[in-house]
Design an enzyme around this catalytic site. Structure first.
Site, short mmCIF file in Angstrom:
data_model
loop_
_atom_site.label_atom_id
_atom_site.label_comp_id
_atom_site.label_asym_id
_atom_site.label_seq_id
_atom_site.Cartn_x
_atom_site.Cartn_y
_atom_site.Cartn_z
N CYS A 115 35.87 27.18 48.47
CA CYS A 115 35.59 28.42 49.03
C CYS A 115 34.28 28.46 49.85
O CYS A 115 34.47 29.48 50.52
CB CYS A 115 35.45 29.54 47.57
SG CYS A 115 36.91 29.51 46.53
N HIS A 278 33.50 35.97 51.17
CA HIS A 278 34.70 35.13 50.81
C HIS A 278 35.74 36.02 49.96
O HIS A 278 35.22 36.66 49.17
CB HIS A 278 34.27 34.08 50.19
CG HIS A 278 35.45 33.28 49.50
ND1 HIS A 278 36.55 33.00 49.96
CD2 HIS A 278 35.53 33.09 48.10
CE1 HIS A 278 37.37 32.41 49.32
NE2 HIS A 278 36.83 32.60 47.80
N ASN A 308 43.66 35.22 48.43
CA ASN A 308 42.47 34.37 48.46
C ASN A 308 42.99 33.11 49.42
O ASN A 308 43.72 32.43 49.08
CB ASN A 308 41.91 34.06 47.34
CG ASN A 308 40.70 32.90 47.18
OD1 ASN A 308 40.46 32.43 48.18
ND2 ASN A 308 40.07 33.20 46.11
N1 ACO Z 1 50.63 38.71 35.39
C1 ACO Z 1 50.44 39.28 34.37
N2 ACO Z 1 49.69 38.83 33.23
C2 ACO Z 1 48.62 37.74 33.54
C3 ACO Z 1 48.69 37.34 34.78
C4 ACO Z 1 49.55 37.64 35.60
N3 ACO Z 1 49.35 37.02 36.95
N4 ACO Z 1 47.90 36.41 34.75
C5 ACO Z 1 47.27 36.32 33.40
N5 ACO Z 1 48.00 37.29 32.80
C6 ACO Z 1 47.63 37.66 31.35
C7 ACO Z 1 47.24 36.62 30.48
O1 ACO Z 1 47.98 35.73 29.89
C8 ACO Z 1 46.42 37.38 29.29
O2 ACO Z 1 47.42 37.74 28.43
P1 ACO Z 1 47.20 37.86 26.78
O3 ACO Z 1 45.95 39.10 26.87
O4 ACO Z 1 48.36 38.30 26.17
O5 ACO Z 1 46.65 36.45 26.50
C9 ACO Z 1 46.08 38.69 30.13
O6 ACO Z 1 46.55 38.76 31.34
C10 ACO Z 1 44.51 38.55 30.51
O7 ACO Z 1 44.15 37.54 31.06
P2 ACO Z 1 42.55 36.92 31.42
O8 ACO Z 1 42.75 35.64 32.01
O9 ACO Z 1 41.71 37.36 30.47
O10 ACO Z 1 42.53 37.97 32.93
P3 ACO Z 1 41.42 38.62 33.33
O11 ACO Z 1 41.18 39.85 33.09
O12 ACO Z 1 40.34 37.79 33.29
O13 ACO Z 1 41.91 38.49 34.94
C11 ACO Z 1 41.57 36.86 36.80
C12 ACO Z 1 42.18 37.22 35.37
C13 ACO Z 1 42.24 38.10 37.89
C14 ACO Z 1 41.83 35.57 37.19
C15 ACO Z 1 40.05 37.41 36.50
O14 ACO Z 1 39.52 36.63 35.61
C16 ACO Z 1 39.39 37.24 37.91
O15 ACO Z 1 39.39 37.56 38.93
N6 ACO Z 1 38.38 36.03 37.95
C17 ACO Z 1 37.81 35.62 39.15
C18 ACO Z 1 38.38 34.40 39.55
C19 ACO Z 1 38.81 34.81 40.97
O16 ACO Z 1 38.71 35.64 41.62
N7 ACO Z 1 39.19 33.52 41.42
C20 ACO Z 1 39.33 33.38 42.71
C21 ACO Z 1 39.59 31.86 43.12
S1 ACO Z 1 38.00 31.29 42.86
C22 ACO Z 1 37.00 31.90 44.21
O17 ACO Z 1 37.56 32.07 45.30
C23 ACO Z 1 35.50 31.94 43.82
#
Ligand code: ACO
Length: 351
Positions: A115, A278, A308
């Protein structure tokens, strides 16, 4: 002597993949994706026709034309990607060939900073320009994520976030008073290297799995292979991400590194005319905007349309802002990134 962005271009593949389409491959919903990431759709390159390099070349041709030079004028190529055409050689030389550059008095460097690849690339280019070593550096960020994602339910948290695309800039020296890169700030911390990573294939040869010391079944052979059968059988050739850890670190490091760049330049946050973060996740960018106290018109967000695109996200967003007339001569533009490694950094540039 400072470094100016003399030309900028972008390329987004034609195929639009909506959240709705993703629901046909995996258990997800439009609402979940929008609520957590802000992403509505992304682009995918044409499988087996386009590559990371062909997309980079399309963006580069525009940047070169806008800089008022020809491809033959390029004296150094910097290519940032995590999704290269080949394991090696890197995309830098492939781009040289794709652009029809036959001269060999040119260097090609590949950057693997995910990134933050574009920000790191700008910093490297800036040093080469300031020392007078090069006069026309082509820097690109390009990603074809769609060929490396897990479209099963298991991969949904990662797969819904990423899209394909490319952005490019031509960098040149400038002696103009109010123009050019003011500073670049780079950081890294390897503590969480595996929390946002694609660790297979690799020279560990499966050793980290604790099950396969060598890729070859015959342990008497002293080497191995990067890809083992277990990696293929157990669907281990896709990225993994500890989403909440990434989120928590990103919302701290983004503002920190922006403020560090401003302090180095002796400027206050009010001096920023445009922040191009980013495009990791719309929620992260909104958080950063709030902490920095910047109004909407000073922050670029286009993750809604493209997802992204890792190393390509900043040059694509910067190019779009330029094409939309959001950047004027003399404007202070701040670029900032955080990502895998973890690495993070910022660039302050007077347009
Ligand atoms: N669709 C539906 N449900 C989903 C999906 C999906 N695509 N993905 C995960 N879930 C479910 C999980 O299985 C979990 O279910 P459970 O509660 O039954 O176990 C629930 O949603 C919550 O999962 P979490 O991983 O805790 O979800 P979170 O609220 O953390 O959101 C996310 C996930 C969007 C990835 C978040 O953590 C985030 O935005 N993190 C930042 C990471 C990021 O932006 N990365 C980008 C790339 S890295 C970079 O560029 C810096």
């Amino acid at each position: 002597m400072k470094t100016k962005i003399a030309g900028i271009g972008k390329y987004l593949p034609k195929r639009v993949v909506t959240n709705q389409e993703l629901t046909t491959y995996m258990d997800t919903t439009n609402e979940w994706i929008i609520e957590r990431t802000g992403i509505e759709e992304r682009r995918y390159a044409e499988k087996h026709k386009e590559t990371t390099t062909t997309m980079a070349a399309a963006a580069a041709r525009i940047a070169i034309e806008r800089a008022g030079i020809t491809p033959e004028d390029i004296d150094f190529i910097i290519f940032a990607t995590l999704s290269p055409d080949y394991y090696f050689p890197g995309c830098g030389v492939l781009l040289q060939r794709e652009l029809g550059l036959t001269k060999t008095e040119i260097g090609a460097l590949d950057i693997r900073n995910q990134c933050t690849g574009f920000v790191y690339g700008l910093s490297v280019a800036d040093q080469f320009i300031k020392t007078g070593m090069y006069k026309n550096i082509l820097l690109v960020g390009s990603e074809m994520h769609s060929m490396g994602l897990d479209f099963s339910d298991e991969g949904r948290a990662v797969t819904v976030i990423f899209g394909d695309g490319a952005g490019a800039v031509v960098l040149q020296p400038t002696t103009k008073e109010n123009q050019g890169i003011l500073n670049t700030v780079l950081h890294s911390d390897g503590t969480h290297a595996e929390e946002l990573a694609m660790i297979n294939p690799g020279s560990h040869g499966g050793y980290h799995l604790g099950t396969e010391k060598f890729g070859y079944p015959d342990p008497s052979i002293p080497g191995g292979v990067f890809v083992t059968q277990k990696m293929v059988d157990d669907n281990m050739l896709t990225p993994n991400m500890t989403g909440q850890l990434v989120f928590k670190n990103a919302v701290v490091k983004f503002p920190e590194v922006i403020k560090e760049g401003l302090a180095k330049a002796g400027l206050e946050k009010e001096a920023i005319d445009l922040l191009v973060p980013h495009q990791a996740n719309l929620r992260i960018s909104q958080f950063v905007q709030k902490v920095m106290g910047l109004p909407d018109e000073k922050v670029v967000n286009n993750i809604q349309k493209y997802g992204n695109t890792t190393a390509a996200s900043i040059p694509i967003a910067l190019c779009e802002a330029f094409e939309d007339g959001r950047i004027n001569e003399g404007d202070l533009v701040c670029l900032a990134a955080f990502g895998s490694g973890f690495t993070w950094g910022s660039v302050l540039v007077r347009w």
